[in-house]
Design a protein around this motif. Sequence first.
Motif, mmCIF file in Angstrom:
data_model
loop_
_atom_site.group_PDB
_atom_site.id
_atom_site.type_symbol
_atom_site.label_atom_id
_atom_site.label_comp_id
_atom_site.label_asym_id
_atom_site.label_seq_id
_atom_site.Cartn_x
_atom_site.Cartn_y
_atom_site.Cartn_z
ATOM 1 N N PHE A 140 46.178 40.866 15.824
ATOM 2 C CA PHE A 140 47.235 41.829 15.609
ATOM 3 C C PHE A 140 48.578 41.160 15.820
ATOM 4 O O PHE A 140 48.693 40.172 16.532
ATOM 5 N N PHE A 141 49.605 41.711 15.220
ATOM 6 C CA PHE A 141 50.970 41.205 15.379
ATOM 7 C C PHE A 141 51.895 42.386 15.608
ATOM 8 O O PHE A 141 51.786 43.412 14.943
ATOM 9 N N GLN A 142 52.789 42.233 16.550
ATOM 10 C CA GLN A 142 53.798 43.257 16.804
ATOM 11 C C GLN A 142 55.150 42.576 16.839
ATOM 12 O O GLN A 142 55.385 41.690 17.665
ATOM 13 N N ALA A 143 56.021 42.948 15.944
ATOM 14 C CA ALA A 143 57.364 42.371 15.925
ATOM 15 C C ALA A 143 58.105 42.773 17.200
ATOM 16 O O ALA A 143 57.958 43.895 17.688
ATOM 17 N N ALA A 144 58.859 41.854 17.721
ATOM 18 C CA ALA A 144 59.614 42.116 18.952
ATOM 19 C C ALA A 144 60.920 42.827 18.638
ATOM 20 O O ALA A 144 61.541 42.591 17.603
ATOM 21 N N GLU A 145 61.307 43.701 19.528
ATOM 22 C CA GLU A 145 62.620 44.336 19.457
ATOM 23 C C GLU A 145 63.587 43.453 20.240
ATOM 24 O O GLU A 145 63.209 42.860 21.244
ATOM 25 N N ALA A 160 47.971 50.043 21.198
ATOM 26 C CA ALA A 160 48.133 49.576 22.574
ATOM 27 C C ALA A 160 49.092 48.389 22.627
ATOM 28 O O ALA A 160 49.918 48.296 23.538
ATOM 29 N N LEU A 161 49.000 47.509 21.639
ATOM 30 C CA LEU A 161 49.911 46.361 21.576
ATOM 31 C C LEU A 161 51.348 46.836 21.393
ATOM 32 O O LEU A 161 52.264 46.360 22.066
ATOM 33 N N ARG A 162 51.556 47.791 20.511
ATOM 34 C CA ARG A 162 52.905 48.319 20.279
ATOM 35 C C ARG A 162 53.450 48.989 21.531
ATOM 36 O O ARG A 162 54.609 48.803 21.909
ATOM 37 N N CYS A 163 52.602 49.746 22.220
ATOM 38 C CA CYS A 163 52.997 50.403 23.460
ATOM 39 C C CYS A 163 53.366 49.368 24.522
ATOM 40 O O CYS A 163 54.408 49.469 25.176
ATOM 41 N N ALA A 164 52.513 48.374 24.693
ATOM 42 C CA ALA A 164 52.746 47.343 25.703
ATOM 43 C C ALA A 164 54.034 46.572 25.432
ATOM 44 O O ALA A 164 54.809 46.295 26.358
#
Length: 69
Positions: free
Chosen positions: A1-6, A37-41
């Motif tokens: 999974f990948f979640q872009a950082a803010e 869960a990744l986005r939440c974390a």
Amino acid sequence: FFQAAEKARAVETVAAGDTFIAAAIYALASGASASEALRCACAVAGQKVAQEGLQDLALAVPKDMPWKA
């Protein structure tokens, strides 16, 4: 999974990793998928580094998480 950082201005990084893991476990235990869960974390840990201390981090949990509906 990948979640872009803010983007966030780092104020204090102490406990950021612990906050990330705790938020991920909380999300998974609440019924989130792995990607949710990744986005939440990421959101909660991102808020952690942008502030001093651990107060009010629950407010950083994305409003559209499945258990918040």
